[in-house]
Design a protein around this motif. Structure first.
Motif, short mmCIF file in Angstrom:
data_model
loop_
_atom_site.label_atom_id
_atom_site.label_comp_id
_atom_site.label_asym_id
_atom_site.label_seq_id
_atom_site.Cartn_x
_atom_site.Cartn_y
_atom_site.Cartn_z
N PRO A 7 0.80 -1.25 0.17
CA PRO A 7 0.03 0.08 -0.05
C PRO A 7 0.76 1.28 0.15
O PRO A 7 0.22 2.34 -0.42
CB PRO A 7 -0.70 -0.08 1.26
CG PRO A 7 -0.03 -1.07 2.10
CD PRO A 7 0.58 -1.91 1.06
N MET A 8 2.00 1.14 0.43
CA MET A 8 2.69 2.40 0.47
C MET A 8 4.38 1.74 0.32
O MET A 8 4.87 0.95 0.97
CB MET A 8 2.69 3.13 1.65
CG MET A 8 3.26 4.79 1.49
SD MET A 8 2.84 5.47 3.00
CE MET A 8 1.07 5.94 2.52
N LEU A 44 -11.01 5.39 2.25
CA LEU A 44 -10.18 4.41 2.61
C LEU A 44 -10.19 3.84 4.29
O LEU A 44 -10.02 2.56 4.54
CB LEU A 44 -8.77 4.72 2.40
CG LEU A 44 -8.42 5.11 0.87
CD1 LEU A 44 -7.29 5.80 0.74
CD2 LEU A 44 -8.27 3.81 0.11
N THR A 63 -10.81 -0.22 6.03
CA THR A 63 -10.02 -0.96 6.93
C THR A 63 -10.90 -1.90 8.02
O THR A 63 -10.37 -2.64 8.73
CB THR A 63 -9.27 -0.17 8.18
OG1 THR A 63 -10.29 0.87 8.59
CG2 THR A 63 -8.35 1.04 7.11
N ILE A 87 -4.23 -2.22 5.30
CA ILE A 87 -3.92 -1.02 4.66
C ILE A 87 -4.05 0.13 5.75
O ILE A 87 -3.92 1.13 5.72
CB ILE A 87 -4.85 -0.55 3.58
CG1 ILE A 87 -6.41 -0.49 4.02
CG2 ILE A 87 -4.76 -1.57 2.41
CD1 ILE A 87 -7.33 0.06 3.02
N SER A 112 -1.18 2.83 6.42
CA SER A 112 -0.98 3.70 5.60
C SER A 112 -2.05 4.53 5.35
O SER A 112 -1.78 5.87 5.27
CB SER A 112 -0.85 2.95 4.03
OG SER A 112 0.24 1.86 4.17
N VAL A 113 -3.09 4.24 5.48
CA VAL A 113 -4.35 5.09 5.79
C VAL A 113 -4.24 5.97 6.84
O VAL A 113 -4.59 7.17 6.64
CB VAL A 113 -5.62 4.23 5.78
CG1 VAL A 113 -6.81 5.20 6.19
CG2 VAL A 113 -6.09 3.39 4.65
N ARG A 160 -1.55 5.51 -4.13
CA ARG A 160 -0.63 4.30 -4.18
C ARG A 160 -1.48 3.28 -3.38
O ARG A 160 -1.46 2.18 -3.84
CB ARG A 160 0.43 4.82 -3.45
CG ARG A 160 1.30 3.56 -2.82
CD ARG A 160 2.35 2.91 -3.80
NE ARG A 160 2.94 1.61 -3.27
CZ ARG A 160 4.19 1.25 -3.70
NH1 ARG A 160 4.80 2.10 -4.69
NH2 ARG A 160 4.68 0.01 -3.32
N ILE A 161 -2.41 3.80 -2.46
CA ILE A 161 -3.09 2.73 -1.57
C ILE A 161 -4.11 2.13 -2.63
O ILE A 161 -4.33 0.93 -2.40
CB ILE A 161 -3.77 3.39 -0.29
CG1 ILE A 161 -2.82 3.89 0.36
CG2 ILE A 161 -4.65 2.45 0.64
CD1 ILE A 161 -3.02 4.46 1.59
N TYR A 183 -2.66 -0.35 -4.87
CA TYR A 183 -2.45 -1.80 -4.06
C TYR A 183 -3.89 -2.62 -4.17
O TYR A 183 -3.94 -3.52 -4.03
CB TYR A 183 -2.03 -1.49 -2.65
CG TYR A 183 -1.81 -2.70 -1.74
CD1 TYR A 183 -1.19 -3.74 -1.81
CD2 TYR A 183 -2.95 -2.76 -0.88
CE1 TYR A 183 -1.29 -4.68 -1.11
CE2 TYR A 183 -3.00 -3.79 0.19
CZ TYR A 183 -2.21 -5.07 0.06
OH TYR A 183 -2.44 -5.76 0.73
#
Length: 307
Positions: free
Chosen positions: A54-55, A83, A87, A93, A96-97, A117-118, A121
Motif C-alpha cells: 500500500p505504500m 479508505l 479498514t 492498509i 498507510s491510511v 498508491r493505496i 494496491y
C-alpha cells in the motif's frame, strides 16, 4: 436499510453497507470488493497499474513541503474517509491510511499520490478480505508495538496492537500517540498501556457473549525494558517523567487482568500496523492477521472436496 442476498458456489453471500459475507465449510470470509470497485471507478482508477504494497517502504511524508502544489481538500478528505471505512475488512492498509489521514487539513500532491498508491494496491488485491476459520479455541491474546518518533513533523510515535481469539484476528489498532516520548522504552510503555485497556474492554465484551476469559490475557511485546518497567511496581528515575495514567499497566498486571511477555522482533505481528514494510515481510504478516485472497480459499475448498 436494504440488504441483498445471492447464492454463489461457496455459499450464502450477503451485502450490508458494502461488506460482503461468504459462509464456507471451514469458516467465514468477509470483504468489500464491490465497495472497492466503486471507489476505484469513482476516481477513474479501475485500469491503473497495481502495486504489491500500500505504500513504498522508506517514504517520509510531511506537512511542510515547499514548492508542492496543493490539492482539493474536499476530494482528498472524501478519498481518505472511504479508505478508512475499508479498514473494517482490510487491516493490511490500516497504517498507510492512518498515515495519509494526518494531512487532511492541508493536503498536497505528494499526499494525494500516497493515497492513490493505496488505491493501486487495492486494485491488485480486489479479491482479498478477512478469513475467519472455524475453531474450538477461544483464548484471547494480544500483540503490541510502537514506532518511535515516526512522525517527522511532531516526532510522536505510533501505537499498534492486534488481538487474536484463537487463530483469528478480531480487533486491531494503529494510532499516533498523544504525547512525545523520550525513548523507545517509553513509547513501548505507552503502547502496552493502551493495549491493556483494550484487552480489558474485550474481556468484558466476550463475557457478555458467554466467552468469558477467566485467566489473564497475554500481551506480547518485543521490548524487554518496557516489559520490565511494566512489571516493576517501584517508581524510579527511568519512569518518574512518564504521565501517571500510563502506569495503569502495572495495576492491570498486579490484578492479573493481563500478562506481559517478550516476543522476538522477527515474530512481532504488529509491525504491519506501525511501520512501512518491504513486500516479503508485509506479505508474511498479512497472512498472519488473516487477510487472504478469495480464489485461494476456493482452491482450498475444492482440494478438500476432491481428497
Amino acid at each position: 436499510m436494504a440488504q441483498e442476498f445471492e447464492m454463489s458456489d461457496m455459499g450464502l453471500m450477503s451485502y450490508y453497507l458494502g461488506i460482503e459475507v461468504k459462509q464456507m465449510e471451514d469458516g467465514i470470509f468477509i470483504s468489500q470488493e464491490a465497495y472497492t470497485r466503486e471507489l476505484l471507478k469513482k476516481l477513474n482508477m479501475l485500469d491503473c497499474n497495481p502495486t504489491n504494497t500500500p505504500m513504498e517502504c522508506g517514504v517520509k511524508l510531511s506537512k511542510e513541503e515547499e514548492g508542492v502544489r496543493k490539492v482539493d481538500q474536499t476530494l482528498f478528505r472524501s478519498l481518505v474517509g472511504s479508505l478508512r471505512y475499508l479498514t473494517c475488512t482490510r487491516p493490511d492498509i490500516l497504517f498507510s491510511v492512518g498515515l495519509v489521514s494526518r494531512y487532511m487539513e492541508n493536503p498536497t500532491e505528494t499526499h494525494m499520490k500516497a493515497a492513490k498508491r493505496i488505491l493501486r494496491y487495492l486494485r491488485g488485491t480486489l479479491e482479498y478480505g478477512m478469513f475467519y476459520s472455524t475453531s474450538d479455541e477461544f483464548k484471547l491474546m494480544g500483540y503490541c508495538d510502537s514506532d518511535y518518533a515516526g512522525d517527522i513533523d511532531d516526532r510522536k510515535s505510533t501505537t499498534g496492537f492486534v488481538f487474536f481469539l484463537g487463530n483469528n484476528a478480531i480487533s486491531w489498532c494503529s494510532k499516533k500517540q498523544p504525547i512525545i516520548t523520550l525513548s523507545t522504552c517509553e513509547a513501548e510503555y505507552v503502547a502496552v498501556t493502551a493495549c491493556a485497556c483494550h484487552a480489558i474492554w474485550l474481556k468484558i465484551l466476550l463475557k457478555e457473549l458467554h466467552f468469558e476469559q477467566a485467566e489473564s490475557t497475554k500481551i506480547m511485546m518485543d521490548n524487554k525494558s518496557a516489559s520490565a518497567l511494566a512489571k516493576n511496581p517501584v517508581f524510579h528515575d527511568r519512569s518518574k517523567h512518564i504521565e501517571t495514567k500510563y502506569h495503569f499497566i502495572r495495576q492491570c498486571i498486579e490484578n492479573m487482568y493481563v500478562e506481559v511477555e517478550y516476543v522476538k522482533s522477527l515474530d512481532q505481528v504488529v509491525d504491519i500496523f506501525t511501520k512501512l514494510l518491504k513486500y516479503d515481510a508485509f506479505q508474511k504478516l498479512r497472512i498472519i492477521i488473516g487477510v487472504r485472497k478469495l480464489s485461494s480459499l476456493r482452491d482450498d475448498v475444492k482440494n478438500k472436496l476432491n481428497s
